[in-house]
Design a protein around this motif. Sequence first.
Motif, PDB file in Angstrom:
ATOM      1  N   MET A   1       0.842  -1.186  -0.692  1.00  0.00           N
ATOM      2  CA  MET A   1      -0.070  -0.214  -0.509  1.00  0.00           C
ATOM      3  C   MET A   1       0.858   1.760  -0.067  1.00  0.00           C
ATOM      4  N   THR A   2       1.838   1.193   0.677  1.00  0.00           N
ATOM      5  CA  THR A   2       3.084   2.226   0.754  1.00  0.00           C
ATOM      6  C   THR A   2       3.718   2.089  -0.056  1.00  0.00           C
ATOM      7  N   ASP A   3       3.970   0.801  -0.658  1.00  0.00           N
ATOM      8  CA  ASP A   3       5.278   0.653  -1.613  1.00  0.00           C
ATOM      9  C   ASP A   3       5.767   2.261  -2.850  1.00  0.00           C
ATOM     10  N   ARG A   4       4.052   2.553  -3.170  1.00  0.00           N
ATOM     11  CA  ARG A   4       4.625   3.662  -4.043  1.00  0.00           C
ATOM     12  C   ARG A   4       4.957   5.384  -3.187  1.00  0.00           C
ATOM     13  N   LEU A   5       4.929   5.016  -2.391  1.00  0.00           N
ATOM     14  CA  LEU A   5       5.165   6.302  -1.426  1.00  0.00           C
ATOM     15  C   LEU A   5       6.022   6.505  -1.319  1.00  0.00           C
ATOM     16  N   HIS A   6       6.871   4.951  -0.762  1.00  0.00           N
ATOM     17  CA  HIS A   6       8.439   4.540  -0.390  1.00  0.00           C
ATOM     18  C   HIS A   6       9.052   5.188  -1.692  1.00  0.00           C
ATOM     19  N   SER A   7       8.672   4.557  -2.838  1.00  0.00           N
ATOM     20  CA  SER A   7       9.789   4.396  -3.846  1.00  0.00           C
ATOM     21  C   SER A   7      10.130   6.190  -4.297  1.00  0.00           C
ATOM     22  N   LEU A   8       8.722   7.475  -3.704  1.00  0.00           N
ATOM     23  CA  LEU A   8       9.289   8.350  -4.465  1.00  0.00           C
ATOM     24  C   LEU A   8       9.541   9.130  -3.636  1.00  0.00           C
ATOM     25  N   THR A   9       9.734   8.576  -2.308  1.00  0.00           N
ATOM     26  CA  THR A   9      10.348   9.689  -0.711  1.00  0.00           C
ATOM     27  C   THR A   9      12.403   9.167  -1.098  1.00  0.00           C
ATOM     28  N   GLU A  10      12.600   7.879  -1.613  1.00  0.00           N
ATOM     29  CA  GLU A  10      13.734   6.874  -2.243  1.00  0.00           C
ATOM     30  C   GLU A  10      14.225   8.110  -3.389  1.00  0.00           C
ATOM     31  N   ALA A  11      13.345   8.447  -4.080  1.00  0.00           N
ATOM     32  CA  ALA A  11      13.956   9.362  -5.134  1.00  0.00           C
ATOM     33  C   ALA A  11      14.223  10.591  -5.335  1.00  0.00           C
ATOM     34  N   LEU A  12      13.351  10.943  -3.950  1.00  0.00           N
ATOM     35  CA  LEU A  12      13.625  12.466  -3.670  1.00  0.00           C
ATOM     36  C   LEU A  12      14.379  12.571  -3.103  1.00  0.00           C
ATOM     37  N   LEU A  13      15.315  11.279  -1.982  1.00  0.00           N
ATOM     38  CA  LEU A  13      16.467  11.880  -1.555  1.00  0.00           C
ATOM     39  C   LEU A  13      17.259  11.576  -2.320  1.00  0.00           C
ATOM     40  N   ASP A  14      17.389  10.464  -3.630  1.00  0.00           N
ATOM     41  CA  ASP A  14      18.618  10.386  -3.959  1.00  0.00           C
ATOM     42  C   ASP A  14      18.749  11.418  -4.691  1.00  0.00           C
ATOM     43  N   ALA A  15      17.651  12.160  -5.518  1.00  0.00           N
ATOM     44  CA  ALA A  15      17.763  13.344  -6.334  1.00  0.00           C
ATOM     45  C   ALA A  15      18.297  14.951  -5.229  1.00  0.00           C
ATOM     46  N   ALA A  16      18.156  14.767  -4.372  1.00  0.00           N
ATOM     47  CA  ALA A  16      18.705  16.215  -3.239  1.00  0.00           C
ATOM     48  C   ALA A  16      19.761  15.779  -2.929  1.00  0.00           C
ATOM     49  N   ARG A  17      20.575  14.433  -3.284  1.00  0.00           N
ATOM     50  CA  ARG A  17      22.428  14.337  -2.992  1.00  0.00           C
ATOM     51  C   ARG A  17      22.578  14.391  -3.743  1.00  0.00           C
ATOM     52  N   ARG A  18      22.442  14.596  -5.143  1.00  0.00           N
ATOM     53  CA  ARG A  18      22.875  14.622  -6.446  1.00  0.00           C
ATOM     54  C   ARG A  18      22.970  16.765  -6.537  1.00  0.00           C
ATOM     55  N   ALA A  19      21.948  17.185  -6.196  1.00  0.00           N
ATOM     56  CA  ALA A  19      21.817  18.221  -6.227  1.00  0.00           C
ATOM     57  C   ALA A  19      22.988  18.698  -5.144  1.00  0.00           C
ATOM     58  N   GLY A  20      23.066  18.343  -4.187  1.00  0.00           N
ATOM     59  CA  GLY A  20      24.381  18.933  -3.336  1.00  0.00           C
ATOM     60  C   GLY A  20      23.798  19.189  -1.818  1.00  0.00           C
ATOM     61  N   ALA A  21      22.607  18.525  -1.271  1.00  0.00           N
ATOM     62  CA  ALA A  21      22.391  18.189  -0.103  1.00  0.00           C
ATOM     63  C   ALA A  21      23.137  18.119   1.239  1.00  0.00           C
ATOM     64  N   THR A  22      23.547  17.879   2.127  1.00  0.00           N
ATOM     65  CA  THR A  22      24.197  16.864   2.730  1.00  0.00           C
ATOM     66  C   THR A  22      23.492  15.986   3.902  1.00  0.00           C
ATOM     67  N   ALA A  23      21.959  16.825   3.775  1.00  0.00           N
ATOM     68  CA  ALA A  23      21.296  15.934   4.605  1.00  0.00           C
ATOM     69  C   ALA A  23      19.213  15.995   3.903  1.00  0.00           C
ATOM     70  N   ALA A  24      18.621  15.002   3.911  1.00  0.00           N
ATOM     71  CA  ALA A  24      16.988  15.765   4.000  1.00  0.00           C
ATOM     72  C   ALA A  24      16.067  14.219   4.391  1.00  0.00           C
ATOM     73  N   ASP A  25      15.445  14.860   4.204  1.00  0.00           N
ATOM     74  CA  ASP A  25      13.854  14.057   4.331  1.00  0.00           C
ATOM     75  C   ASP A  25      12.989  14.488   3.553  1.00  0.00           C
ATOM     76  N   ALA A  26      12.463  12.663   3.197  1.00  0.00           N
ATOM     77  CA  ALA A  26      10.648  13.170   2.049  1.00  0.00           C
ATOM     78  C   ALA A  26      10.026  12.526   2.707  1.00  0.00           C
ATOM     79  N   LEU A  27       8.994  13.221   2.487  1.00  0.00           N
ATOM     80  CA  LEU A  27       7.551  13.094   3.331  1.00  0.00           C
ATOM     81  C   LEU A  27       6.622  12.570   1.937  1.00  0.00           C
ATOM     82  N   ALA A  28       5.737  12.192   1.504  1.00  0.00           N
ATOM     83  CA  ALA A  28       4.890  11.533   0.534  1.00  0.00           C
ATOM     84  C   ALA A  28       3.447  11.444   1.133  1.00  0.00           C
TER      85      ALA A  28
END
Length: 447
Positions: A1-28
Amino acid sequence: MTDRLHSLTEALLDAARRAGATAADALAVEGTSLSIDIRQGALEQAERSEGIEMGLRVLIGGRQACVSVSDISARTIVDVAERAVAMAREAPEDPYAGLADPDQIARSWDLAALELTDPAAEPSAKALEQDARTAEAAAMAVAGIRQVEASAGYSQRRMFLAASNGFAGGYARSSRSVSAVAFTGEGTGMERDWAGEARIWQADMPGADSIGALAAERALARAGARKPATGTFPVLFDERIANSLIGHLLSAINGASVARGSSWLRDALGQQVLPKGLSVIEDPLRPRISGTRPFDAEGLPTQRRVLVENGILTGWTLDLATGRKLGMASTANAARGTSSTPSPATSNIDLSPGTATRKQLIGQMGTGLLVTSLIGSSINPTTGDYSRGASGFWVEDGEITYPVNECTIAGNLRDMLLSMIAANDARAHLSTRVPSLLVEGMTLAGA
């Protein structure tokens, strides 16, 4: 049920790391809601909404920024991360901002034991319409009721939170509700009152007819309301609105207010703030309750805690940032939306019940005001000075004599809370369980 939301938050964290963030959290967050409104026997509105929203918080050192979107495309995720990082680089330095340490985060929880999602199927629009019509019919069947507005609704909300410190978790929550507003009288003599119920599990809902009948009973009791006397009298806050008094206490012990120095209880830690025998307990793990949550918005495990013990204030409500500012540990009370950073907030609250019934407190108060509705608010958060419009019933010699409206009650919250006498009529299914509360010596401005 939350698999899609999990994937979206992981994609956001990965994009944040590549953009230069030193830390991040994501909420879907993904939600569905259905509501039906009936007015004067006709279907006034039938509305269904479905949507998904994502929020990304990035940190670069002590600088942070939040961005939220409802577009979940891969291109948007990249753009959101780049935009958030650019905003964070321009944000002011905050020495208290930051994620939890990995050893602080929740690692396991028992969602099944919390029973936050009804296993029954989502109700149809027709079933909700029948609920609303049943409530309306029950109210209209009572002599003296001229009009009824009834509503029924259902919602389910799913969320998933992930952070670069290793936290990942989500849960879903459902709710079904029925409410009715009944009107009696005409013109300036018109009075209204309402009743409503909501439950996580549909099987726990009371009958819609009982809700409509109660709304009618309450409205008819208000017929002929007039202003009460002016003076100093005891005031009994009915169980329906008594939780507002404890709400003012909770606001005053919120770490954000304390850290700003703007709370009327900022110097009261370890002091008597309620009468002896009264305690305030937060329990975010009560099954089938709307405020229940296994972890907070920063991924810390929630647990039962005592805020006020035997009248003594024992602690503040803290998230990580306010805790760091005050030199204390977080109490796992962070809350947030997709577009905001975490801030402290409580969940399920209990005030110790008293031994008297509401009727016994009415008898004990002698002459005074039973308040069933509060209107407007003038609360000074720094001094605790309190003034609100009110309506309810006048009490003479321990008996309800007539309904009242258009009056103001005033006092100081510190004095009011210290003089409280609690009844024993709190409703068990509520997230905030507060019984009727009798407060001595308030100022009434009426006729």
